[in-house]
Write an enzyme that holds these catalytic residues in place. Structure first.
Site, PDB file in Angstrom:
ATOM      1  N   SER A 177       2.394   0.484  11.063  1.00 39.90           N
ATOM      2  CA  SER A 177       3.589   0.055  10.701  1.00 39.90           C
ATOM      3  C   SER A 177       4.634  -0.700  11.505  1.00 39.90           C
ATOM      4  O   SER A 177       5.539  -1.182  11.156  1.00 39.90           O
ATOM      5  CB  SER A 177       4.592   1.519  10.042  1.00 39.90           C
ATOM      6  OG  SER A 177       4.425   2.428  11.337  1.00 39.90           O
ATOM      7  N   HIS A 205       1.327   0.974   4.056  1.00 41.17           N
ATOM      8  CA  HIS A 205       1.915  -0.519   4.150  1.00 41.17           C
ATOM      9  C   HIS A 205       0.857  -1.447   3.750  1.00 41.17           C
ATOM     10  O   HIS A 205       1.198  -2.626   3.824  1.00 41.17           O
ATOM     11  CB  HIS A 205       2.277  -0.741   5.826  1.00 41.17           C
ATOM     12  CG  HIS A 205       3.417   0.136   6.154  1.00 41.17           C
ATOM     13  ND1 HIS A 205       4.753  -0.110   6.018  1.00 41.17           N
ATOM     14  CD2 HIS A 205       3.462   1.322   6.876  1.00 41.17           C
ATOM     15  CE1 HIS A 205       5.674   1.014   6.517  1.00 41.17           C
ATOM     16  NE2 HIS A 205       4.723   1.636   7.154  1.00 41.17           N
ATOM     17  N   LYS A 237       7.439   2.300  -0.696  1.00 43.05           N
ATOM     18  CA  LYS A 237       7.371   0.931   0.087  1.00 43.05           C
ATOM     19  C   LYS A 237       7.040  -0.443  -1.142  1.00 43.05           C
ATOM     20  O   LYS A 237       8.061  -0.824  -1.762  1.00 43.05           O
ATOM     21  CB  LYS A 237       6.221   0.734   1.061  1.00 43.05           C
ATOM     22  CG  LYS A 237       6.857   1.857   2.160  1.00 43.05           C
ATOM     23  CD  LYS A 237       5.771   1.827   3.219  1.00 43.05           C
ATOM     24  CE  LYS A 237       6.455   2.919   4.365  1.00 43.05           C
ATOM     25  NZ  LYS A 237       6.553   4.265   3.778  1.00 43.05           N
TER      26      LYS A 237
END
Length: 390
Positions: A177, A205, A237
């Site tokens: 990240s 991610h 996300k």
């Protein structure tokens, strides 16, 4: 109490590590409102630009009309709705796993997985740059906790060779990240099979961004489900909503339902959020132009920074870190950028190791090439001014 706590806060200020929230007055988009000022934001993990998508918002509104605002209870009492159940079925198909299980957040998913799968007789091996939630989960599990140097599979192999624990878990981020680089899942899977260890991957991610149809790190690696048995993803996300999930075998999911405290004792995700996520999940897979444009922006940004004499950490993902080193300098540059209407977060210890403070630039599919050019221009100007002044 306040007197004792005040000193710790002052120490953090003196170390240039004090954090403050910024109150935003608009949706997750490149152009945002910070107080009364317009800013161009490069801080969001909304990688595909779905958080403010009208179709996702409409699904959430309709979900709230049908189910109300909250789930009202944990999944194991009265909080598990058809919206949750259908989303879990669709996430299982998306990931190519037998089942998926929803959690209220990525942090809760990681705590739940680690504490349900590992105990005092077991060993957990962590990449040194894993997310804090994975580290906290391992500590809470009571298992023997060992960290190997970042991406160093040779060191991990030596650790596994001498391990006598009952269960062995190898745990890694898919995409890291703060650095934006990626784990070698093929090598890690091979080590796990050789040493009878279980591979746990948090792809918070990677999902939505990497691989065909946004399948993430697992899709890029080409590993079968039995080669990567525990797959974790977040929905806040690239999916643009909220919550998280774990995907794996039927036995794994049943184990989490029975033994994961952060699942059992938590109120379920609002069903309206689940309905919104069902729409965003479809868009992630259908609208490949988002990933294509994002990759174009990433390459353009990296090439422009190189031409401007700015060195980025190696990353092929939307996370593009500009290493500064000194926490105070990172804060100064971030503040100077904000005065020019550009928002980039300064990341400092303990989020990253001491001496590795950086500006964490994140790109999204809703940015334009012109906006990226503005960012590079302002970055170059602010960094040159700071160097001249200090």
């Amino acid at each position: 109490m306040d007197s004792a706590l005040r000193q710790a806060l002052e120490d953090r200020r003196q170390q240039q590590l004090y954090r403050q929230r910024q109150v935003m007055h608009s949706a997750q988009q490149p152009q945002r409102r910070l107080g009364n000022e317009a800013v161009l934001s490069f801080c969001s993990n909304d990688y595909l630009g779905l958080a403010a998508d009208s179709r996702v918002a409409a699904a959430m509104i309709e979900g709230a009309r049908h189910y109300g605002v909250g789930s009202g209870a944990s999944h194991l009492t009265a909080g598990h709705t058809d919206a949750h159940h259908q989303l879990e079925l669709e996430l299982a198909v998306f990931t190519g796993r037998q089942r998926a299980l929803l959690f209220s957040s990525g942090y809760m998913a990681n705590l739940g997985v680690m504490t349900a799968l590992a105990g005092r007789r077991d060993a957990v091996f962590h990449d040194r740059l894993n997310h804090a939630s994975l580290l906290d989960g391992a500590l809470l599990s009571g298992a023997r906790f060992r960290r190997y140097p970042h991406l160093d599979t040779a060191s991990l192999e030596r650790m596994l060779q001498t391990c006598q624990s009952q269960r062995r878990l190898v745990v890694t981020d898919g995409v890291f990240s703060m650095d934006g680089d990626q784990a070698d899942l093929v090598a890690l899977s091979a080590l796990c099979q050789q040493h009878q260890a279980w591979l746990v991957v948090d792809d918070a991610h990677g999902f939505g961004v990497l691989g065909a149809k946004g399948g993430g790190s697992a899709a890029v690696s080409g590993l079968a489900a039995d080669q990567l048995p525990v797959l974790i993803g977040t929905l806040g996300k690239a999916f643009g909503t909220a919550g998280a999930f774990v995907a794996g075998s039927d036995v794994l999911i049943e184990t989490l339902i029975q033994f994961s405290r952060s699942y059992i004792y938590t109120t379920g995700l609002p069903p309206a959020v689940a309905e919104a996520t069902r729409v965003s999940l479809a868009l992630v897979q259908q609208e490949d132009w988002r990933r294509q444009h994002l990759q174009q922006l990433i390459q353009h940004f990296r090439q422009s920074c190189t031409a401007a004499g700015m060195s980025l950490l190696p990353s092929e993902t939307p996370i593009q870190p500009l290493l500064i080193g000194c926490a105070g300098k990172a804060v100064r540059i971030s503040e100077a950028l904000l005065l020019q209407g550009v928002q980039v977060t300064a990341i400092r210890p303990p989020t990253v190791p001491a001496g590795s403070a950086r500006l964490r630039v994140t790109l999204t599919a809703t940015h334009t090439l012109e906006q990226v050019d503005r960012l590079v221009s302002n970055l170059k100007q602010v960094m040159e001014s700071d160097d001249a002044a200090h």
